[in-house]
Motif scaffolding. Structure first.
Motif, short mmCIF file in Angstrom:
data_model
loop_
_atom_site.label_atom_id
_atom_site.label_comp_id
_atom_site.label_asym_id
_atom_site.label_seq_id
_atom_site.Cartn_x
_atom_site.Cartn_y
_atom_site.Cartn_z
N GLU A 13 0.82 -1.21 0.00
CA GLU A 13 0.00 0.00 0.00
C GLU A 13 0.86 1.27 0.00
OE1 GLU A 13 -3.66 1.01 0.29
OE2 GLU A 13 -3.25 -0.62 -1.10
N ASP A 14 2.13 1.14 0.39
CA ASP A 14 3.01 2.32 0.40
C ASP A 14 3.58 2.62 -0.98
OD1 ASP A 14 4.48 0.02 0.38
OD2 ASP A 14 5.83 0.58 2.01
N GLY A 15 3.24 1.84 -1.99
CA GLY A 15 3.60 2.14 -3.36
C GLY A 15 5.07 1.97 -3.68
N MET A 178 -3.47 -2.51 4.81
CA MET A 178 -2.27 -2.68 5.64
C MET A 178 -1.01 -2.17 4.94
SD MET A 178 -2.75 -6.33 7.57
CE MET A 178 -3.27 -7.22 6.10
N GLY A 179 -0.22 -1.42 5.69
CA GLY A 179 1.04 -0.90 5.17
C GLY A 179 0.95 0.46 4.55
N ARG A 184 -6.34 0.69 8.78
CA ARG A 184 -7.32 0.75 9.87
C ARG A 184 -7.65 -0.66 10.31
NH1 ARG A 184 -13.52 2.06 10.56
NH2 ARG A 184 -13.73 0.87 8.63
N ILE A 185 -7.90 -0.82 11.61
CA ILE A 185 -8.27 -2.11 12.17
C ILE A 185 -9.65 -1.99 12.81
CG2 ILE A 185 -7.71 -3.85 13.92
CD1 ILE A 185 -4.78 -3.25 13.47
N VAL A 186 -10.54 -2.92 12.46
CA VAL A 186 -11.89 -2.94 13.01
C VAL A 186 -12.10 -4.29 13.68
CG1 VAL A 186 -14.35 -2.75 12.49
CG2 VAL A 186 -12.69 -1.47 11.13
N GLU A 187 -12.61 -4.29 14.91
CA GLU A 187 -12.81 -5.52 15.67
C GLU A 187 -14.27 -5.69 16.06
OE1 GLU A 187 -10.18 -5.03 18.97
OE2 GLU A 187 -8.44 -5.82 17.88
N GLY A 188 -14.68 -6.93 16.22
CA GLY A 188 -16.04 -7.21 16.66
C GLY A 188 -16.24 -8.70 16.89
#
Length: 402
Positions: A13-15, A178-179, A184-188
């Motif tokens: 994702e950082d290209g 990621m990266g 973002r991290i989403v939990e449930g």
């Protein structure tokens, strides 16, 4: 030696700024760049080289790359191209001696780094372009799953499957982009999952927690009989376990399940390892529906189902490593077709319950040898206020290695 003309570069994702000097050099030297819109957008706006955007189906683009053998082509791929990626597809068509592969960290590696999980102690699978029912065979108490998503809706689908299986207390962690700067991290929890604003680019981590009273389904052969929908044509649990032991599946092997009934033998063959493959051949139309339903429910949606009567229905099927015949043994020419198709070293296992079936097995045994086994199972059942032994129909089994 053929010169390496195709390069596959994993990119995060950082290209481009996240790539090594070697990877950047390989990209700079290429005459043609291949990738999705997201990857090609990472290139400088003034890059004038020829670009190829992945077509649908992707096999069209793979064919175009293959036809342009010898040209300097660079494929940009997400993360590790050899982890459920385009690198796997391309190396099936083009020799590795002609390819340079430079991977970036896979989504699985990045997820483990975020969660503190050991990559060697988790189950990994992809639901990207694959049936979501594949998940079914990976669920067990205490399992830690890493899943590549199809898109933003995959977490909700996974949550529903877990809840319906009695794993509603499982913890779901969605890791987006990621990266990159938008990570973002989403939990449930599966039973209460209601997140709708999920990025299309995401991976999932699942900590499987069984509800109280849930009995897990083992991966070993011998699932409970009530795990299957059937009309009575079912190889019973104990006989099924003995039969799968005789078939001796190993990863990557192919089984023909001839006279498949409800598909229990081929399904449990495939459940032993994700790379085991099977073809279920059945002539009864209602049982074909049972096979499809059972395969999806038990996590083997890629089971190939053939409608037809053996031996005619066996024509042109891929060479099997093992064959199980559970019905129709008296059909003319069945043994000859199966024995001819079976690869050297392959196993043929046949179960019969009738006198006529036994007579056929004796004839086959006289021709090529093998082992004849008599299987007698008794179960304790109520007799009034007491328990007594009730015998199941005896099964004669023939096992032979070609």
């Amino acid at each position: 030696m053929t010169e390496k003309w195709l390069s596959i570069i994993g990119i995060g994702e950082d290209g481009l700024q996240g790539l090594s000097a070697i990877a950047l050099s390989v990209i700079a030297q290429a005459k043609v760049i291949v990738g999705g819109d997201r990857h090609l957008a990472m290139l400088p706006s003034d890059d004038q080289r020829e670009k190829i955007i992945w077509a649908s189906p992707i096999s069209t683009s793979v064919e175009e790359i293959s036809k342009r053998r010898g040209e300097s082509i660079c494929v940009l791929a997400s993360g590790d191209p050899m982890c459920y990626g385009i690198g796997v597809t391309l190396t099936r068509r083009i020799p590795i001696s002609e390819i340079t592969i430079i991977p970036a960290p896979s989504a699985f590696s990045l997820a483990c780094a975020r969660l503190g999980w050991s990559l060697t102690e988790v189950e990994t699978l992809s639901l990207n372009g694959r049936p979501s029912s594949l998940l079914q065979s990976y669920i067990y108490p205490g399992a830690k799953l890493l899943i590549l998503s199809q898109g933003k809706d995959t977490p909700a689908v996974v949550a529903e499957i877990l809840t319906n299986r009695g794993y509603g207390g499982s913890k779901i962690t969605v890791l987006e982009r990621m990266g990159g700067v938008h990570e973002r991290i989403v939990e449930g929890m599966a039973a209460f999952w209601n997140e709708t604003e999920i990025a299309a680019l995401n991976a999932m981590a699942v900590d499987c927690i069984a509800d109280v009273g849930v009995i897990p389904l083992p991966r070993l052969p011998g699932l409970p009989d009530n795990a299957y929908h059937h009309d009575g044509q079912l190889t019973k649990r104990e006989v099924r376990a003995i039969t799968l032991a005789a078939l001796a599946p190993t990863p990557g092997q192919l089984l023909w399940d001839v006279g498949a009934g409800c598909g229990s033998i081929s399904i449990e063959w495939m459940r032993t390892h994700p790379r085991c493959r099977a073809v279920a051949i059945e002539q009864n139309s209602s049982r074909l529906l049972y096979i499809a339903d059972n395969a999806a429910t038990l996590g083997t949606p890629n089971l190939q189902i053939i409608a037809g009567k053996a031996p005619a229905a066996l024509k042109d099927l891929p060479t099997p490593d093992a064959i199980f015949i559970g019905g129709g043994v008296t059909a003319t020419g069945l043994f000859d077709v199966c024995w001819e198709a079976l690869r050297p070293g392959g196993r043929l296992v046949v179960n019969v319950v009738t006198v006529e079936g036994e007579q056929t097995l004796f004839q086959w045994h006289q021709r090529v040898g093998g082992d004849l086994i008599r299987i007698a199972i008794q179960r304790a059942e109520p007799i009034g206020k007491f328990l007594g032994w009730r015998g199941m129909a005896g099964v004669t089994q023939w096992v032979v290695i070609k």
